[in-house]
Design a protein around this motif. Sequence first.
Motif, PDB file in Angstrom:
ATOM      1  N   MET A 174       0.850  -1.199   0.000  1.00  0.00           N
ATOM      2  CA  MET A 174       0.000   0.000   0.000  1.00  0.00           C
ATOM      3  C   MET A 174       0.882   1.244   0.000  1.00  0.00           C
ATOM      4  SD  MET A 174      -3.100   1.238   0.047  1.00  0.00           S
ATOM      5  CE  MET A 174      -4.120  -0.147   0.571  1.00  0.00           C
ATOM      6  N   ASP A 175       0.622   2.159  -0.918  1.00  0.00           N
ATOM      7  CA  ASP A 175       1.403   3.372  -0.987  1.00  0.00           C
ATOM      8  C   ASP A 175       1.018   4.316   0.152  1.00  0.00           C
ATOM      9  OD1 ASP A 175       3.328   5.025  -1.972  1.00  0.00           O
ATOM     10  OD2 ASP A 175       2.549   5.033  -4.019  1.00  0.00           O
ATOM     11  N   ARG A 176       1.911   5.271   0.419  1.00  0.00           N
ATOM     12  CA  ARG A 176       1.692   6.231   1.486  1.00  0.00           C
ATOM     13  C   ARG A 176       1.657   7.647   0.912  1.00  0.00           C
ATOM     14  NH1 ARG A 176       2.678   4.873   6.774  1.00  0.00           N
ATOM     15  NH2 ARG A 176       3.530   6.956   7.156  1.00  0.00           N
ATOM     16  N   LEU A 177       0.945   8.514   1.593  1.00  0.00           N
ATOM     17  CA  LEU A 177       0.768   9.873   1.100  1.00  0.00           C
ATOM     18  C   LEU A 177       2.080  10.615   0.944  1.00  0.00           C
ATOM     19  CD1 LEU A 177      -2.417  10.717   3.157  1.00  0.00           C
ATOM     20  CD2 LEU A 177      -2.230  11.054   0.685  1.00  0.00           C
ATOM     21  N   GLU A 178       2.985  10.495   1.930  1.00  0.00           N
ATOM     22  CA  GLU A 178       4.224  11.279   1.830  1.00  0.00           C
ATOM     23  C   GLU A 178       5.088  10.821   0.662  1.00  0.00           C
ATOM     24  OE1 GLU A 178       5.644   7.840   4.363  1.00  0.00           O
ATOM     25  OE2 GLU A 178       3.798   8.995   4.114  1.00  0.00           O
ATOM     26  N   ARG A 179       5.007   9.539   0.304  1.00  0.00           N
ATOM     27  CA  ARG A 179       5.779   9.063  -0.845  1.00  0.00           C
ATOM     28  C   ARG A 179       5.201   9.616  -2.137  1.00  0.00           C
ATOM     29  NH1 ARG A 179       5.430   2.978   1.243  1.00  0.00           N
ATOM     30  NH2 ARG A 179       6.886   3.079   2.990  1.00  0.00           N
ATOM     31  N   VAL A 180       3.886   9.590  -2.245  1.00  0.00           N
ATOM     32  CA  VAL A 180       3.236  10.138  -3.435  1.00  0.00           C
ATOM     33  C   VAL A 180       3.551  11.630  -3.569  1.00  0.00           C
ATOM     34  CG1 VAL A 180       1.002  10.666  -4.492  1.00  0.00           C
ATOM     35  CG2 VAL A 180       1.384   8.433  -3.416  1.00  0.00           C
ATOM     36  N   LEU A 181       3.436  12.362  -2.460  1.00  0.00           N
ATOM     37  CA  LEU A 181       3.616  13.816  -2.513  1.00  0.00           C
ATOM     38  C   LEU A 181       5.075  14.215  -2.630  1.00  0.00           C
ATOM     39  CD1 LEU A 181       0.960  14.874   0.142  1.00  0.00           C
ATOM     40  CD2 LEU A 181       0.745  14.826  -2.350  1.00  0.00           C
ATOM     41  N   LYS A 182       5.989  13.417  -2.068  1.00  0.00           N
ATOM     42  CA  LYS A 182       7.419  13.732  -2.150  1.00  0.00           C
ATOM     43  C   LYS A 182       7.861  13.808  -3.604  1.00  0.00           C
ATOM     44  CE  LYS A 182      11.932  12.166  -0.388  1.00  0.00           C
ATOM     45  NZ  LYS A 182      12.662  11.908  -1.644  1.00  0.00           N
ATOM     46  N   GLY A 183       7.426  12.839  -4.408  1.00  0.00           N
ATOM     47  CA  GLY A 183       7.800  12.845  -5.814  1.00  0.00           C
ATOM     48  C   GLY A 183       7.241  14.058  -6.540  1.00  0.00           C
ATOM     49  N   LYS A 184       6.003  14.419  -6.245  1.00  0.00           N
ATOM     50  CA  LYS A 184       5.382  15.561  -6.915  1.00  0.00           C
ATOM     51  C   LYS A 184       6.067  16.871  -6.543  1.00  0.00           C
ATOM     52  CE  LYS A 184       0.832  13.392  -7.362  1.00  0.00           C
ATOM     53  NZ  LYS A 184       0.750  13.464  -8.834  1.00  0.00           N
ATOM     54  N   LEU A 185       6.420  17.021  -5.267  1.00  0.00           N
ATOM     55  CA  LEU A 185       7.056  18.260  -4.814  1.00  0.00           C
ATOM     56  C   LEU A 185       8.485  18.397  -5.344  1.00  0.00           C
ATOM     57  CD1 LEU A 185       5.867  18.426  -1.079  1.00  0.00           C
ATOM     58  CD2 LEU A 185       4.820  19.473  -3.089  1.00  0.00           C
ATOM     59  N   GLU A 186       9.199  17.274  -5.415  1.00  0.00           N
ATOM     60  CA  GLU A 186      10.609  17.326  -5.831  1.00  0.00           C
ATOM     61  C   GLU A 186      10.781  17.344  -7.344  1.00  0.00           C
ATOM     62  OE1 GLU A 186      12.541  14.082  -3.924  1.00  0.00           O
ATOM     63  OE2 GLU A 186      12.559  15.048  -1.929  1.00  0.00           O
ATOM     64  N   ASP A 187       9.869  16.715  -8.080  1.00  0.00           N
ATOM     65  CA  ASP A 187      10.016  16.639  -9.530  1.00  0.00           C
ATOM     66  C   ASP A 187       9.757  17.977 -10.215  1.00  0.00           C
ATOM     67  OD1 ASP A 187      10.603  14.001  -9.243  1.00  0.00           O
ATOM     68  OD2 ASP A 187       8.640  13.243  -9.902  1.00  0.00           O
ATOM     69  N   SER A 188       8.866  18.786  -9.656  1.00  0.00           N
ATOM     70  CA  SER A 188       8.533  20.087 -10.271  1.00  0.00           C
ATOM     71  C   SER A 188       8.528  21.163  -9.193  1.00  0.00           C
ATOM     72  CB  SER A 188       7.167  20.013 -10.959  1.00  0.00           C
ATOM     73  OG  SER A 188       7.102  18.964 -11.890  1.00  0.00           O
TER      74      SER A 188
END
Length: 487
Positions: free
Chosen positions: A1-15
Amino acid sequence: MDRLERVLKGKLEDSPGASCYWWMGNWRGRGDLADLVLKSRRVLEESGFREGMRLGILMPNCPMVLALSIACWSLGGAVAPMNARSGAEALLRTISILDLHGVAYVEDRPEIGEALSRAGMPSAPCGLEGPLRPFTGRGASELDDPDTAVVFSTSGTTGLPKAVPISHGNILNNVTSSIEHVEFLRPGEVMLNALPNFHTLGYSVSGILPLVGDIAQAILPSFVPADSALSAINAAKVTGIVAVPTMLSMLMGAVLRGGERPEGVSFIISGGDKLNVDMDRRCQELLGAPILEGYGLTECSPVVSINPSYDSRRLGTVGTMIRGYEHQIRDLEGNLLDDASEGVLWLKGPSITRGYFRDPVNTAARFKDGWFDTGDVVRIQDGYITVLDRATDIIIVGGFNVYPQEVEMALMEHPAVSQAVAVGESNSMTGQVVKAFVVLKEGQEASPRPDNRLRQGEAGAFQGAPKGGHPKGAAPVQHRQGEPQSA
């Protein structure tokens, strides 16, 4: 199961340069939020915050609510947004049940920190855009499941607080299914984040959903005064409003009084309370878009159903269920009915919490063999849900849940009150208002003008006294001789 901070970490760091949120007249990028998260995480680590612990948040809508949430998740913990205006006694009862590591509170309310200190609860002042001040937490008497992301507080049928733990999987399923379901929830939109963060509609749909869906958001500490909210909607070029009916009424009233008309709003989502369908026409005329009505509950993270588009919507219904839900219609005794019958809605699905926080009694009352009893009487026709009645005693004032037991306990704090009963009364603007009946202690007399402490409900350390008149959604307290009528 994925976690919110992992999903959001990629979005914040990629752009990092992409627009993330509008705050106090300026746009901030995803990198700015990532920086707030990093700084908050360091302070939390130094405080002793670890996996399975919970941080209380007593702050208005602001960037730090998002940053503290992501920081706590990255350490394996959870957050518990709370209402600072619920009154000192009620709030401290809630805090005792939540078993918090500490509380982050808005720095311009030092009386909150003082009251928490007197109660033995570690706390730290926090700016609306940071920083979180250093503090030493208390840990937790019992570590919680690290999959818990947020714990929302409500009242139980006994009047004691109960808490709803929502997992990472619950929120991710709910927001991604909502994004799939509603045609307007797409990158390029700008959503208004103005509903209270201690309600799941405000926290999850207005705050977390835009982050997950690559949608920018305009954060307002509050939607009042409505004139200021209208100005912010235009300044931030908001295209989508998530609201409750009372909020929409206030915005339309401000427009009629000469406030700015929203210029770019293309969709309005309303939830939290039954909608007067006449409001749809007025919203289109005054705010720029008609309404997509939806339905949800805290236990469901919160969205259950919503009208997916203007072409397919059915006015007077709360739309169709988002992906992932199974449903049953039952009678008040829990017996299964035909799907075409009117009855109580029971639900099963990945958005639903597994039960109440350390509360087996309330959990057993509402959760049976994997099914959740919503307490709402509905009719389903061609997949569209109409909410007909509520089988629980919750009073809904303008889209916000008011629990009679909380009002009664607050009134009982008054030194002149012996007994109290709170009920809901119909109101043309807010749907319902709270009406309270009290029995005074022997030797006490009722005055023609009720004591201000009764009108407020509770003159607690965390609650600001309204200036004149009754608070919104409140009816006058009525005095009775003898026993109050049963609620």
